[in-house]
Design an enzyme around this catalytic site. Structure first.
Site, mmCIF file in Angstrom:
data_model
loop_
_atom_site.group_PDB
_atom_site.id
_atom_site.type_symbol
_atom_site.label_atom_id
_atom_site.label_comp_id
_atom_site.label_asym_id
_atom_site.label_seq_id
_atom_site.Cartn_x
_atom_site.Cartn_y
_atom_site.Cartn_z
ATOM 1 N N GLU A 17 1.123 -1.271 -0.217
ATOM 2 C CA GLU A 17 -0.161 0.064 -0.143
ATOM 3 C C GLU A 17 1.040 0.961 -0.387
ATOM 4 O O GLU A 17 1.885 1.447 0.934
ATOM 5 C CB GLU A 17 -1.188 0.089 1.419
ATOM 6 C CG GLU A 17 -1.651 1.435 0.894
ATOM 7 C CD GLU A 17 -3.164 1.305 2.239
ATOM 8 O OE1 GLU A 17 -3.450 0.789 2.460
ATOM 9 O OE2 GLU A 17 -2.822 2.209 3.175
ATOM 10 N N ALA A 51 -8.719 11.486 1.851
ATOM 11 C CA ALA A 51 -9.832 11.717 3.729
ATOM 12 C C ALA A 51 -11.296 12.434 2.784
ATOM 13 O O ALA A 51 -10.980 13.250 2.214
ATOM 14 C CB ALA A 51 -9.350 11.941 4.383
ATOM 15 N N ASP A 109 -13.618 7.914 6.468
ATOM 16 C CA ASP A 109 -13.972 7.980 7.506
ATOM 17 C C ASP A 109 -14.585 9.199 8.194
ATOM 18 O O ASP A 109 -14.754 9.899 7.233
ATOM 19 C CB ASP A 109 -12.415 8.581 8.934
ATOM 20 C CG ASP A 109 -11.905 6.626 9.233
ATOM 21 O OD1 ASP A 109 -12.676 6.173 9.846
ATOM 22 O OD2 ASP A 109 -11.027 6.998 9.072
ATOM 23 N N ALA A 127 -20.097 0.964 2.785
ATOM 24 C CA ALA A 127 -19.616 1.274 2.168
ATOM 25 C C ALA A 127 -20.257 -0.092 1.058
ATOM 26 O O ALA A 127 -20.107 -0.121 -0.079
ATOM 27 C CB ALA A 127 -18.161 -0.348 2.444
ATOM 28 N N LYS A 167 -21.444 -6.556 3.495
ATOM 29 C CA LYS A 167 -20.559 -6.212 2.753
ATOM 30 C C LYS A 167 -20.810 -6.804 1.613
ATOM 31 O O LYS A 167 -19.925 -6.544 0.395
ATOM 32 C CB LYS A 167 -19.610 -5.556 3.656
ATOM 33 C CG LYS A 167 -18.524 -4.416 2.849
ATOM 34 C CD LYS A 167 -18.140 -2.881 3.532
ATOM 35 C CE LYS A 167 -16.796 -3.934 4.188
ATOM 36 N NZ LYS A 167 -16.130 -2.981 5.206
ATOM 37 N N GLN A 214 4.526 7.221 15.883
ATOM 38 C CA GLN A 214 3.966 5.968 14.588
ATOM 39 C C GLN A 214 2.731 5.565 15.969
ATOM 40 O O GLN A 214 1.585 4.956 15.772
ATOM 41 C CB GLN A 214 4.366 4.830 14.381
ATOM 42 C CG GLN A 214 4.963 4.750 13.435
ATOM 43 C CD GLN A 214 5.421 3.990 12.267
ATOM 44 O OE1 GLN A 214 6.218 3.180 12.485
ATOM 45 N NE2 GLN A 214 4.567 3.413 11.125
HETATM 46 P P1 FAD Z 1 -18.767 -0.242 6.373
HETATM 47 O O1 FAD Z 1 -18.162 -1.287 5.674
HETATM 48 O O2 FAD Z 1 -19.374 0.928 5.451
HETATM 49 O O3 FAD Z 1 -18.643 -0.012 8.298
HETATM 50 C C1 FAD Z 1 -18.562 1.884 8.394
HETATM 51 C C2 FAD Z 1 -18.835 1.428 10.610
HETATM 52 O O4 FAD Z 1 -20.093 1.427 9.578
HETATM 53 C C3 FAD Z 1 -18.506 0.112 10.719
HETATM 54 O O5 FAD Z 1 -18.849 0.403 11.982
HETATM 55 C C4 FAD Z 1 -19.205 -0.516 10.037
HETATM 56 O O6 FAD Z 1 -19.726 -2.038 11.386
HETATM 57 C C5 FAD Z 1 -21.409 -0.517 10.723
HETATM 58 N N1 FAD Z 1 -21.725 -0.776 9.492
HETATM 59 C C6 FAD Z 1 -22.156 -0.879 7.876
HETATM 60 N N2 FAD Z 1 -22.949 -1.655 8.164
HETATM 61 C C7 FAD Z 1 -24.554 -0.859 8.960
HETATM 62 C C8 FAD Z 1 -25.330 -0.958 9.160
HETATM 63 N N3 FAD Z 1 -26.704 -1.499 8.283
HETATM 64 N N4 FAD Z 1 -25.947 -0.440 9.962
HETATM 65 C C9 FAD Z 1 -25.726 0.243 11.510
HETATM 66 N N5 FAD Z 1 -24.276 0.294 11.111
HETATM 67 C C10 FAD Z 1 -23.479 -0.220 9.629
HETATM 68 N N6 FAD Z 1 -9.711 5.799 4.633
HETATM 69 C C11 FAD Z 1 -9.668 6.771 3.685
HETATM 70 O O7 FAD Z 1 -10.015 7.829 3.432
HETATM 71 N N7 FAD Z 1 -8.470 5.919 2.616
HETATM 72 C C12 FAD Z 1 -8.641 5.692 2.161
HETATM 73 O O8 FAD Z 1 -7.651 5.433 1.141
HETATM 74 C C13 FAD Z 1 -8.229 3.921 2.706
HETATM 75 N N8 FAD Z 1 -8.026 2.670 3.497
HETATM 76 C C14 FAD Z 1 -8.008 1.390 4.134
HETATM 77 C C15 FAD Z 1 -7.148 0.774 3.778
HETATM 78 C C16 FAD Z 1 -7.944 -0.826 4.461
HETATM 79 C C17 FAD Z 1 -6.911 -1.818 3.988
HETATM 80 C C18 FAD Z 1 -8.720 -0.080 5.744
HETATM 81 C C19 FAD Z 1 -8.149 -1.723 6.252
HETATM 82 C C20 FAD Z 1 -9.292 1.443 5.743
HETATM 83 C C21 FAD Z 1 -8.636 1.654 4.950
HETATM 84 N N9 FAD Z 1 -9.419 3.672 5.400
HETATM 85 C C22 FAD Z 1 -9.079 4.138 4.464
HETATM 86 C C23 FAD Z 1 -10.340 3.543 6.422
HETATM 87 C C24 FAD Z 1 -12.262 3.954 6.345
HETATM 88 O O9 FAD Z 1 -12.298 4.224 5.109
HETATM 89 C C25 FAD Z 1 -12.474 3.389 7.752
HETATM 90 O O10 FAD Z 1 -12.034 2.666 8.532
HETATM 91 C C26 FAD Z 1 -13.823 3.697 7.843
HETATM 92 O O11 FAD Z 1 -14.423 4.367 8.811
HETATM 93 C C27 FAD Z 1 -14.428 2.868 7.439
HETATM 94 O O12 FAD Z 1 -14.509 2.653 6.026
HETATM 95 P P2 FAD Z 1 -15.141 0.899 5.704
HETATM 96 O O13 FAD Z 1 -15.852 0.791 4.153
HETATM 97 O O14 FAD Z 1 -14.735 -0.439 5.830
HETATM 98 O O15 FAD Z 1 -16.894 1.202 5.620
#
Ligand code: FAD
Length: 288
Positions: A17, A51, A109, A127, A167, A214
């Site tokens: 990454e 972000a 986030d 997502a 998801k 970090q």
């Molecule tokens: P989701 O899968 O939508 O989940 C978010 C929250 O909502 C979770 O707590 C989930 O349990 C909850 N949820 C899901 N569905 C429901 C529902 N129906 N009802 C209630 N709650 C629900 N961020 C960036 O900005 N840029 C990046 O490039 C980036 N790269 C990343 C790469 C990796 C490998 C990882 C692990 C994270 C990365 N992130 C990045 C961070 C990520 O955007 C955050 O962790 C964000 O808060 C969650 O994104 P998600 O797609 O997992 O969310």
């Protein structure tokens, strides 16, 4: 090439990454890093997304370089938290025009500044909604984020698993995990999701701790717990930067060696754009 086609083999996949530098800096430095990473023959390189969708052009430009200049498969990150359907479609069409076939689709986030929340509009609240849209309207291999210790906003692991299953069922082809420092956490996570009938491949996210600054940052951002052996390293080398880095790399290498022995589908190295340290890790673990 679609990355989902790579997982049908015996060997552990290797991916890196990288993140495009901030807007005020040219992309030359990340291109140089990519050139170096390419010599390690990774299965793919993923490129983060600013972000809230900021600087999406930088993700595109870097992914284009990875794929079309260095000929490594690119996985472009994409978040939907502050975007309308048309914005998302524009980015997806641009990626497709550059022959990028793989997306890491995420919600993103919420901004720390609560004031800006009021102005945020989004078509896709989670997502899974973004993934369902991409699957139905576009032609990409889709990865999604997974959290071995649970996502910070989710009250418990059972609920997190339910949301992860939704998801995956909406069209996820494979998962990449958040950083973890205790392999037992990953193995428990894999047991939990397999029991929940989540069967897609999982790439294990590894980040070497290279300095004491970090530590707090990572814990605050993603909640990864620090196991005792790593805590001892942090305390022992807090004031010796060179020894800290060496011990952090060794710790990551030990994690990876154990993960390979457990036949994980892939190792996803959060490189933090550090070429030399990434080279050392890949060579020491025999991944290449
Ligand atoms: P989701 O899968 O939508 O989940 C978010 C929250 O909502 C979770 O707590 C989930 O349990 C909850 N949820 C899901 N569905 C429901 C529902 N129906 N009802 C209630 N709650 C629900 N961020 C960036 O900005 N840029 C990046 O490039 C980036 N790269 C990343 C790469 C990796 C490998 C990882 C692990 C994270 C990365 N992130 C990045 C961070 C990520 O955007 C955050 O962790 C964000 O808060 C969650 O994104 P998600 O797609 O997992 O969310």
């Amino acid at each position: 090439m679609k990355l989902c086609d790579l997982f049908n083999r015996e060997k552990t996949l290797v991916s890196f990454e990288i993140f495009p530098p901030k807007q005020t800096v040219t992309l030359e430095s990340i291109f140089k890093t990519t050139e170096g990473l390419q010599t390690l023959n990774p299965d793919f390189i993923s490129i983060t997304y600013g972000a809230g969708g900021s600087a999406s052009d930088r993700t595109l430009e870097t992914a284009d370089k990875v794929k079309n200049t260095y000929h490594v498969e690119a996985l472009a990150h994409l978040t939907c938290i502050n975007s309308q359907k048309d914005d998302i479609d524009t980015v997806l069409n641009q990626l497709q025009a550059h022959n990028i076939q793989n997306i890491l689709a995420m919600r993103g986030d919420y901004p720390l500044d609560k004031g800006s929340l009021k102005n945020m509009t989004t078509t896709f609240p989670y997502a899974k909604n973004l993934i369902a849209h991409i699957k139905s309207q576009h032609d990409f291999c889709i990865a999604a984020a997974a959290y071995p210790e649970g996502h910070l906003e989710c009250p418990n692991l059972a609920e997190d698993t339910v949301h992860l299953k939704e998801k995956v069922d909406s069209g996820t082809d494979f998962l990449i995990t958040q950083i973890f420092f205790d392999n037992a956490v990953l193995y428990n996570f894999l047991d939990r999701i397999r029991q929940a009938n989540i069967t897609v491949p999982v790439c294990a996210g590894i980040m070497p701790l290279l300095n004491s600054r970090q530590v707090a940052r990572i814990h605050g951002l993603c909640g990864a717990s620090i196991p005792k052996p790593l805590q001892s390293i942090i305390e022992k080398y807090e004031n010796s930067p060179n020894d800290f880095e060496k011990a952090g790399i060794e710790y990551a290498c030990n994690q990876i060696t154990d993960l390979i022995a457990h036949k994980v589908d892939g190792i996803h190295l959060y490189t933090m754009n550090k070429l030399e340290q990434s080279k050392t890790i890949i060579q020491e673990t025999g991944l290449r």
